[in-house]
Design a protein around this motif. Structure first.
Motif, short mmCIF file in Angstrom:
data_model
loop_
_atom_site.label_atom_id
_atom_site.label_comp_id
_atom_site.label_asym_id
_atom_site.label_seq_id
_atom_site.Cartn_x
_atom_site.Cartn_y
_atom_site.Cartn_z
N PRO A 11 0.82 -1.22 0.00
CA PRO A 11 0.00 0.00 0.00
C PRO A 11 0.86 1.28 0.00
CG PRO A 11 -0.92 -1.60 1.52
CD PRO A 11 0.41 -2.16 1.06
N GLU A 12 1.97 1.25 0.71
CA GLU A 12 2.86 2.41 0.73
C GLU A 12 3.50 2.65 -0.63
OE1 GLU A 12 2.27 0.71 4.69
OE2 GLU A 12 3.14 -0.22 2.90
N GLY A 13 3.88 1.57 -1.29
CA GLY A 13 4.45 1.68 -2.63
C GLY A 13 3.44 2.20 -3.63
N THR A 14 2.21 1.75 -3.51
CA THR A 14 1.14 2.22 -4.39
C THR A 14 0.89 3.70 -4.17
OG1 THR A 14 0.16 0.03 -4.47
CG2 THR A 14 -1.27 1.89 -5.05
N ALA A 15 0.88 4.14 -2.91
CA ALA A 15 0.69 5.56 -2.61
C ALA A 15 1.81 6.40 -3.21
CB ALA A 15 0.61 5.77 -1.10
N ALA A 16 3.04 5.91 -3.11
CA ALA A 16 4.18 6.63 -3.70
C ALA A 16 4.04 6.70 -5.21
CB ALA A 16 5.49 5.94 -3.31
N LEU A 17 3.66 5.59 -5.84
CA LEU A 17 3.49 5.57 -7.29
C LEU A 17 2.40 6.55 -7.73
CD1 LEU A 17 4.27 4.32 -10.02
CD2 LEU A 17 2.55 2.55 -9.59
N GLU A 18 1.28 6.56 -7.02
CA GLU A 18 0.19 7.47 -7.37
C GLU A 18 0.64 8.93 -7.27
OE1 GLU A 18 -2.66 6.68 -8.79
OE2 GLU A 18 -2.08 4.58 -8.67
N ALA A 19 1.36 9.27 -6.20
CA ALA A 19 1.85 10.63 -6.02
C ALA A 19 2.84 11.00 -7.13
CB ALA A 19 2.49 10.80 -4.65
N ALA A 20 3.71 10.06 -7.48
CA ALA A 20 4.70 10.31 -8.53
C ALA A 20 4.03 10.47 -9.89
CB ALA A 20 5.71 9.16 -8.57
N ILE A 21 3.03 9.66 -10.18
CA ILE A 21 2.29 9.79 -11.44
C ILE A 21 1.63 11.16 -11.52
CG2 ILE A 21 0.25 8.98 -12.70
CD1 ILE A 21 1.06 6.12 -11.81
N SER A 22 1.00 11.58 -10.44
CA SER A 22 0.36 12.88 -10.40
C SER A 22 1.36 14.01 -10.66
CB SER A 22 -0.31 13.07 -9.03
OG SER A 22 -0.89 14.34 -8.92
N GLN A 23 2.51 13.92 -10.03
CA GLN A 23 3.53 14.95 -10.21
C GLN A 23 4.12 14.91 -11.62
OE1 GLN A 23 4.05 17.01 -7.49
NE2 GLN A 23 5.11 18.30 -8.93
N ALA A 24 4.37 13.73 -12.15
CA ALA A 24 4.92 13.60 -13.50
C ALA A 24 3.94 14.14 -14.54
CB ALA A 24 5.27 12.14 -13.81
N ARG A 25 2.68 13.86 -14.34
CA ARG A 25 1.64 14.36 -15.25
C ARG A 25 1.61 15.89 -15.21
NH1 ARG A 25 -2.77 12.41 -12.92
NH2 ARG A 25 -2.44 10.34 -13.74
N LYS A 26 1.64 16.43 -14.01
CA LYS A 26 1.57 17.89 -13.81
C LYS A 26 2.77 18.60 -14.41
CE LYS A 26 2.27 20.82 -10.04
NZ LYS A 26 2.54 20.89 -8.65
N ASP A 27 3.96 18.04 -14.18
CA ASP A 27 5.20 18.70 -14.61
C ASP A 27 5.72 18.22 -15.97
OD1 ASP A 27 5.09 20.00 -12.18
OD2 ASP A 27 6.59 18.72 -11.23
#
Length: 133
Positions: A11-27
């Motif tokens: 679950p922690e890895g999934t949360a990190a991946l989701e946050a990273a995807i969001s940031q990569a999409r934004k930037d």
């Protein structure tokens, strides 16, 4: 420039991946997903199965996110692999998942997150499972 995420099939890895995807999409940055194993055991629960990696790659491709997914097995700990990837890909940000540990657990086992936080040459975003970016 890139965003590096230390991924575990948790679950922690999934949360990190989701946050990273969001940031990569934004930037609009390259997203480098690191899921590593030291290779010192026959079964490593932290090392994602092939189907899971394929699913991540398909999702990133579908969302139009430039990405690399790496699963190094070089005898290094996870923190070293994430930090090396950050240096190699000139990371703007490292994203990691955090799990709750007792103070004694941190003292005895060390902390991958702590090592990344202390040694990273760029900002580190630490997320907890269950929290949305």
């Amino acid at each position: 420039m890139s965003i590096i995420v230390g991924y575990l099939p948790t679950p922690e890895g999934t949360a990190a991946l989701e946050a990273a995807i969001s940031q990569a999409r934004k930037d609009a940055k390259l997203l480098v997903v690191i899921n590593s194993s030291r290779g010192d055991v026959l079964v490593d629960k932290r090392y994602a199965e092939d189907e899971e990696i394929v699913g991540i790659e398909e999702r990133l491709k579908k969302e139009g996110i430039e990405h690399l997914v790496q699963q190094p097995v070089r005898g290094n700990d996870a923190a070293t692999e994430v930090l090396q990837a950050a240096e190699q890909h000139r990371a703007d940000l490292i994203v990691i998942g955090l799990r709750r540990r007792t103070p004694v657990g941190k003292l005895i086992m060390g902390s991958t997150a702590q090592q990344i936080l202390l040694e990273a040459g760029c900002p580190v975003l630490a997320v907890k499972a269950g929290h949305q970016p």
